[in-house]
Design an enzyme around this catalytic site. Structure first.
Site, short mmCIF file in Angstrom:
data_model
loop_
_atom_site.label_atom_id
_atom_site.label_comp_id
_atom_site.label_asym_id
_atom_site.label_seq_id
_atom_site.Cartn_x
_atom_site.Cartn_y
_atom_site.Cartn_z
N THR A 214 0.88 -1.18 0.00
CA THR A 214 0.00 0.00 0.00
C THR A 214 0.91 1.23 0.00
O THR A 214 1.33 1.67 -1.05
CB THR A 214 -0.98 0.01 1.20
N LYS B 206 4.23 -6.74 3.97
CA LYS B 206 4.00 -5.33 3.66
C LYS B 206 3.73 -4.62 4.99
O LYS B 206 3.26 -5.22 5.94
CB LYS B 206 2.86 -5.12 2.66
N THR C 156 -2.62 -1.94 8.20
CA THR C 156 -2.18 -3.31 8.13
C THR C 156 -0.75 -3.67 7.86
O THR C 156 -0.16 -3.21 6.90
CB THR C 156 -2.98 -4.06 7.06
N GLU D 147 6.51 4.89 7.92
CA GLU D 147 6.14 6.11 7.19
C GLU D 147 7.01 7.29 7.58
O GLU D 147 7.08 7.67 8.75
CB GLU D 147 4.67 6.45 7.43
N ASN E 2 0.23 11.27 6.95
CA ASN E 2 -0.99 10.88 7.67
C ASN E 2 -1.97 12.01 7.90
O ASN E 2 -3.08 11.79 8.39
CB ASN E 2 -0.62 10.22 8.99
N SER F 160 -9.38 11.85 0.56
CA SER F 160 -9.76 11.88 -0.86
C SER F 160 -8.72 12.62 -1.67
O SER F 160 -7.88 13.31 -1.13
CB SER F 160 -11.10 12.57 -1.00
#
Lengths: 419, 419
Positions: free
Chosen positions: A164, A190, A201, A291, A414, A419
């Protein structure tokens, strides 16, 4: 998704050998992403043992519930046996209510038909946006084609399909003797930021041709995660979908590997070591792809009352935003480490504490180390890998966890709109 | 220190009345800062009752240890009585070993001489850098001059002297009837980012002329913090120095206030309410001044099994980096709220969960609310104050905590070098 690869990514990607009894295929099902693969089908030979460990979240995703039920032998499943794994990225099928359960059931039905097995032998994992219904009809047709196309595989391609916000695919492999036969262990995972812009996840899948019975495989997996995946934290947030599944085809029995029914079997010693190394390698890669991460941080706590106490303190340090931002700022801020030790609630005596950063002791006996050289420490903090060692001086409990720093990029990634 | 005031700062600063029996003075002692006050001396009339609650850190600062000992009646203290409070900013005197203990003893000695009391009646609080020795000789002379200069007070000036990275001074006041007499409660606090570039500590001091005995005052304080200071979190990190002290001079007895010896005294009802309001006001100001904060976030959890369970879930949400970054990004990301509910480890049934942001329900019965309008929610998320409400549907447990968002500024403030 980030466009640049983490600076902490491993320099070399291993060649992934084939594992007898496992075939892989990937496709673009258009779950959410465009122009990239987002479905992985792994087809296993009959008799493949399966084991799994999952998120401790009280609000798990529908696929986690599905896998748990099938591992227990619920529904049409043959307890502990698997014929296929279906993984999709782009949608986690988490917090989707009844629709979510219907979606897992439909996916399993389509997969079972494609592979030619019972639905109970299908294992599922989903990663991506939370709270959006997953349209399982998108798998119709796709899984049939994948089952036909599946080949003894390209694990790196498979690892790419389950990404992802990961900035690099994560694979690891080991080959080891079991009895007189060589067996192989392949794994993929992942991450990456534990949870990204709505992408939840940690997923990891381990494949081996070793003939290990389901209960033994489950015991190995449960023991193995403790000091690997469970000792990694990015931000202390726990996904609703964390899933680690292990599959053992048993194909190595054909060239003499002994059938193993108990995890304590002494013949398994080298295998267990290799198995745990694969788990450790993959979980470290997850930390390396946290991240916004710019530093890999290893926290070792020793001299605690117990290992569990050392773990709790290490996790308190690893999850402290103040420790993590200090490391991002290349600041050997041991005062914040003391703070994190203190807030853990575990036995600690301030006046016995010693702390070092990358081997340089900065604090001892509850105060600044009079001998430490700030310039030397500052230089050491520029390294991409930072080792923090805390000695409590109370007992023999010792543990180690991995994390990464907390950077502005984490907040940027984050804090974006969904969208 | 930040140069700009938090956009969440209260619009109005209250006029702070005088409290009989309390005199205040501040000075520039040059502990760390230049051209600003960094020492506060509060002198209390004889017979002033004192109570305190402190950090739960296992590695508390030297002043915290000092105050705890004196409250227990250790050394030369008259149990539960105080004559002076000395607060310095710039150095927390935390993790300073024996030097730190010597420093508190010397500070108390200097203060006792200045005020004319025993050392056991001196209470201390320090905030600032951790791990640096605090040179208490700097108080020599200063405290003597302050004791002479002390006047029945400018509380706002006092609140400024104890700031570290706070962007505004925090004061609150209430006047209430006790028996037939009017009594006053004044408070001040400093935050702000829980811990700033090495600046640790939440400190708060409450002053009243109500005649309340030490044990009763301690009981009030302990009960009062539960839903105020203990229900606020900035980053989940606990300072080594958190200190909340309350002083009751009893001067109001002269104009008829009844002497209170038990916290359960029914005559105390209105006082308790006002006292708790002052605590709530101050603790909210701490949240409003969280490092880098741009949003004040109120998290209410209802329908939990118990209040304690609701608190734990609310704190899990309030401390989740992913929830906090989402709010910074003005994203009503309820998936992350579900994640944080799930990881709290408390009873929760995914399929009974409802979640709203600023009154707009976005999720119900474990899935996205079909009626919710993304545009409406996006608009609501632009407000400076965000209320997240989670309904678990399991019981009657309810609780509320305050926090702020996690912004890039937080990382910038805390990722800077110490020097």
């Amino acid at each position: 998704m980030s466009s640049s690869v983490s600076p902490l990514a491993p320099k070399n990607v291993p060649d992934m050998p084939v594992i007898a009894g496992i075939r892989l295929a990937t496709a673009e099902a258009g779950i959410r992403y465009k122009n990239r693969t987002d479905v992985l089908l792994a087809v296993m030979d009959k008799g493949t043992a399966v084991a799994g460990v999952f998120t401790k979240s009280k609000c798990p995703s529908a696929p986690v519930e599905w896998c748990r039920a099938k591992l227990k032998g619920g529904g049409s499943s043959k307890k502990g046996l698997a014929r296929a794994l279906v993984v999709n990225s782009g949608n986690a099928n988490a917090f989707t209510g009844k629709t979510g359960r219907a979606s897992t059931a439909l996916t399993a039905k389509i997969a079972a038909k494609a592979v030619g097995c019972s639905e109970g032998e299908i294992f599922l994992a989903s990663t991506g946006v939370i709270g959006e219904p997953l349209d399982a009809t998108k798998f119709d047709g796709v899984l049939g084609r994948l089952a036909e196309a599946a080949e003894p595989g390209d694990y790196l391609t498979a690892a790419k399909a389950i990404m992802t916000t990961d900035t690099f695919p994560k694979v690891a492999t080991a080959t080891v003797k079991l009895g007189k036969a060589r067996v192989t262990i392949n794994g993929m995972a992942k991450g990456a930021g534990m949870i990204a812009p709505d992408m939840a996840t940690m997923l990891s899948f381990i494949f081996t041709d070793a003939p290990i019975a389901p209960a033994a495989l489950q015991a190995l997996l449960k023991a193995g995660v403790e000091d690997t995946f469970n000792a990694v934290t990015i931000d202390g947030d726990t996904s609703t979908s964390d899933t680690l599944l292990a599959f053992a085809t048993g194909a190595a029995a054909e060239h003499g590997a002994p059938k193993i029914s108990r995890a304590s079997d002494p013949r398994l010693k080298a295998f267990v070591k290799a198995f745990n190394q694969v788990l450790a390698n993959l979980s470290e890669q997850v930390a390396r792809d946290g991240e916004g991460a710019r530093k890999l941080v290893e926290i070792t706590v020793e001299g605690a009352k117990t290992k569990a106490s050392a773990r709790k303190i290490a996790m308190s340090i690893a999850n402290s935003p103040l420790v993590k931002t200090a490391i991002a700022g290349e600041d050997a801020n041991w005062g914040r480490v003391v703070m994190a030790v203190g807030k853990a609630g575990e036995p600690a005596d301030r006046d016995k504490l010693s702390i070092s950063f990358n081997g340089i002791r900065v604090a001892r006996s509850g105060a600044r180390d009079p001998d430490y050289d700030e310039a030397q420490v500052s230089e050491a903090m520029k390294a991409p890998e930072i080792a923090i060692k805390v000695s409590l001086g109370l007992g023999k409990g010792r543990d180690r966890v991995l994390t990464c720093d907390l950077t502005k990029e984490y907040v940027a990634i984050n804090g974006d709109y969904r969208s």
